[in-house]
Write a protein that holds these residues in place. Structure first.
Motif, mmCIF file in Angstrom:
data_model
loop_
_atom_site.group_PDB
_atom_site.id
_atom_site.type_symbol
_atom_site.label_atom_id
_atom_site.label_comp_id
_atom_site.label_asym_id
_atom_site.label_seq_id
_atom_site.Cartn_x
_atom_site.Cartn_y
_atom_site.Cartn_z
ATOM 1 N N SER A 192 0.846 -1.193 0.000
ATOM 2 C CA SER A 192 0.000 0.000 0.000
ATOM 3 C C SER A 192 0.880 1.241 0.000
ATOM 4 O O SER A 192 1.946 1.255 0.624
ATOM 5 N N ALA A 193 0.412 2.273 -0.694
ATOM 6 C CA ALA A 193 1.129 3.539 -0.752
ATOM 7 C C ALA A 193 0.233 4.641 -0.194
ATOM 8 O O ALA A 193 -0.950 4.715 -0.533
ATOM 9 N N VAL A 194 0.790 5.464 0.682
ATOM 10 C CA VAL A 194 0.045 6.591 1.241
ATOM 11 C C VAL A 194 0.605 7.881 0.655
ATOM 12 O O VAL A 194 1.758 8.251 0.916
ATOM 13 N N LEU A 195 -0.221 8.554 -0.150
ATOM 14 C CA LEU A 195 0.161 9.811 -0.780
ATOM 15 C C LEU A 195 -0.226 10.943 0.170
ATOM 16 O O LEU A 195 -1.407 11.267 0.333
ATOM 17 N N GLY A 196 0.773 11.522 0.819
ATOM 18 C CA GLY A 196 0.508 12.538 1.835
ATOM 19 C C GLY A 196 0.063 13.865 1.243
ATOM 20 O O GLY A 196 0.605 14.326 0.241
ATOM 21 N N CYS A 197 -0.944 14.472 1.890
ATOM 22 C CA CYS A 197 -1.412 15.791 1.472
ATOM 23 C C CYS A 197 -2.029 16.491 2.684
ATOM 24 O O CYS A 197 -2.852 15.901 3.395
ATOM 25 N N GLU A 198 -1.613 17.746 2.918
ATOM 26 C CA GLU A 198 -2.109 18.514 4.056
ATOM 27 C C GLU A 198 -2.674 19.840 3.566
ATOM 28 O O GLU A 198 -2.177 20.410 2.587
ATOM 29 N N PHE A 239 -8.733 2.299 -10.369
ATOM 30 C CA PHE A 239 -8.597 2.506 -8.928
ATOM 31 C C PHE A 239 -9.787 2.003 -8.123
ATOM 32 O O PHE A 239 -9.844 2.216 -6.906
ATOM 33 N N HIS A 240 -10.734 1.344 -8.764
ATOM 34 C CA HIS A 240 -11.914 0.836 -8.054
ATOM 35 C C HIS A 240 -11.506 -0.075 -6.901
ATOM 36 O O HIS A 240 -10.689 -0.983 -7.057
ATOM 37 N N ASN A 241 -12.091 0.178 -5.739
ATOM 38 C CA ASN A 241 -11.893 -0.642 -4.528
ATOM 39 C C ASN A 241 -10.444 -0.663 -4.053
ATOM 40 O O ASN A 241 -10.052 -1.568 -3.316
ATOM 41 N N ARG A 242 -9.648 0.330 -4.456
ATOM 42 C CA ARG A 242 -8.245 0.355 -4.035
ATOM 43 C C ARG A 242 -7.855 1.644 -3.323
ATOM 44 O O ARG A 242 -6.723 1.758 -2.838
ATOM 45 N N THR A 243 -8.746 2.640 -3.247
ATOM 46 C CA THR A 243 -8.387 3.936 -2.678
ATOM 47 C C THR A 243 -9.262 4.275 -1.468
ATOM 48 O O THR A 243 -10.395 3.843 -1.361
ATOM 49 N N SER A 244 -8.686 5.067 -0.579
ATOM 50 C CA SER A 244 -9.443 5.530 0.595
ATOM 51 C C SER A 244 -8.758 6.749 1.194
ATOM 52 O O SER A 244 -7.530 6.895 1.116
ATOM 53 N N ALA A 275 -4.132 0.823 -2.381
ATOM 54 C CA ALA A 275 -3.783 -0.558 -2.037
ATOM 55 C C ALA A 275 -3.343 -1.321 -3.285
ATOM 56 O O ALA A 275 -3.642 -0.936 -4.415
ATOM 57 N N GLU A 276 -2.615 -2.421 -3.054
ATOM 58 C CA GLU A 276 -2.190 -3.325 -4.122
ATOM 59 C C GLU A 276 -1.514 -2.572 -5.265
ATOM 60 O O GLU A 276 -1.953 -2.609 -6.417
ATOM 61 N N VAL A 277 -0.441 -1.924 -4.937
ATOM 62 C CA VAL A 277 0.277 -1.082 -5.905
ATOM 63 C C VAL A 277 0.761 -1.909 -7.091
ATOM 64 O O VAL A 277 1.274 -3.023 -6.938
ATOM 65 N N SER A 278 0.598 -1.353 -8.286
ATOM 66 C CA SER A 278 1.031 -1.995 -9.526
ATOM 67 C C SER A 278 1.829 -0.984 -10.355
ATOM 68 O O SER A 278 1.841 0.215 -10.041
ATOM 69 N N PRO A 279 2.485 -1.427 -11.431
ATOM 70 C CA PRO A 279 3.270 -0.495 -12.255
ATOM 71 C C PRO A 279 2.454 0.664 -12.808
ATOM 72 O O PRO A 279 2.987 1.766 -13.006
ATOM 73 N N LYS A 280 1.165 0.450 -13.063
ATOM 74 C CA LYS A 280 0.320 1.499 -13.623
ATOM 75 C C LYS A 280 0.100 2.666 -12.663
ATOM 76 O O LYS A 280 -0.350 3.729 -13.070
ATOM 77 N N ASP A 281 0.404 2.453 -11.378
ATOM 78 C CA ASP A 281 0.180 3.510 -10.393
ATOM 79 C C ASP A 281 1.288 4.554 -10.387
ATOM 80 O O ASP A 281 1.153 5.599 -9.739
ATOM 81 N N ALA A 282 2.381 4.295 -11.075
ATOM 82 C CA ALA A 282 3.473 5.269 -11.132
ATOM 83 C C ALA A 282 3.044 6.485 -11.952
ATOM 84 O O ALA A 282 2.297 6.370 -12.925
ATOM 85 N N GLY A 283 3.498 7.674 -11.536
ATOM 86 C CA GLY A 283 3.185 8.881 -12.296
ATOM 87 C C GLY A 283 2.991 10.094 -11.406
ATOM 88 O O GLY A 283 3.351 10.095 -10.222
ATOM 89 N N LEU A 284 2.402 11.148 -11.985
ATOM 90 C CA LEU A 284 2.173 12.412 -11.287
ATOM 91 C C LEU A 284 0.747 12.482 -10.752
ATOM 92 O O LEU A 284 -0.207 12.159 -11.468
#
Length: 267
Positions: free
Chosen positions: A33-39, A79-84, A100-109
């Motif tokens: 899982s990857a957590v993209l931080g934002c405040e 991203f269905h059923n993979r984000t929260s 959740a369940e990070v894959s190569p397609k998740d790389a990017g901006l």
């Protein structure tokens, strides 16, 4: 004069609102899982809060939140059923996104866009994808004069491969690099051809992105006399098996010939 004061006050309100990402670059590892931080500057009243995460390259909607709940009708199917979001943290100014369940397609901006009663803002971050290389699978191919030692493994990104002799000197080797696995991983096949009778080499693979360093030593020794003796033993066993089969066939045929005479004697 009053108009200028009002404009100055509005400017202060806008300037007081900001959206930031603590980490401009995030390393996401395959399958985890990857957590993209934002405040953002919080407001206790969430009724006006709108949080949108989207891909910067193609404006795909990754996750949306407004009317005080998730709004996923326009979410990209990838991203269905993979984000929260961390809903309980929104009133504190936490708009971080979990994938959740990070894959190569998740790389990017990725863009984190937030607005509330205090203002609107956005921040950009980069997600980098990596995958640890699997345990290298060893195979050995022997012919009359040489021995080929090969290792095979999968991971991401492209690795550094090194073969060393027993003195730590670099060796010339063969390398095949394929990126056609279902998970978008590189398939690495690397081999070294050595002359008999002794092989003493070390295979090294480095995944610099994930600080992974795999070293697998290989030591093989061939004894010509032992090999010759093994060939002689195999030949002797083959001859013994041949005569054993002939004896069994002769015994069965003799027994079958004796059965009719035994029946006639009873009559």
């Amino acid at each position: 004069m009053l108009w200028l004061l009002l404009c100055f006050a509005d400017a202060l309100v806008v300037a007081s609102f900001e959206v930031i990402v603590p980490d401009k670059h995030l390393l996401a590892i395959r399958g985890g899982s990857a957590v993209l931080g934002c405040e953002f500057t919080p407001d206790p009243d969430l009724s006006n809060l709108v949080v949108t995460w989207q891909r910067s390259e193609d404006s795909q909607v990754v996750h949306s939140f407004y009317y005080q709940q998730d709004q996923l009708k326009k979410q990209s199917p990838e991203f269905h059923n993979r984000t929260s979001l961390f809903i309980s943290e929104l009133h504190k100014g936490n708009a971080s996104l979990r994938i959740a369940e990070v894959s190569p397609k998740d790389a990017g901006l990725y863009l984190c866009i937030v607005s509330n009663a205090k203002g609107t803002g956005k921040a950009l971050m980069t997600v980098i994808y990596g995958a640890l290389y699997s345990e290298p699978r060893l195979s050995i191919h022997v012919n009359s004069t040489t021995v080929t030692v090969q290792f095979e493994t999968e991971g991401f990104p492209k690795p550094e491969v090194i073969w060393l002799d027993e003195h730590g000197q670099n060796l010339n080797y063969h390398l095949e690099l394929h990126d056609q696995t279902e998970d978008g991983l590189y398939l690495v096949k690397s081999s070294y051809e050595a002359q008999k009778p002794t092989v003493n080499v070390t295979f090294t693979l480095k995944n610099h992105l994930l600080n992974q360093n795999l070293q697998r030593p290989v030591f093989l020794s061939y004894d010509k006399d032992t090999t010759a003796n093994q060939g002689t033993i195999a030949l002797v066993l083959s001859v013994v098996c041949f005569f054993l089969v002939i004896a069994i066939i002769w015994f069965v045929r003799r027994r079958n010939k004796q059965k009719p005479s035994a029946v006639n004697h009873v009559n």
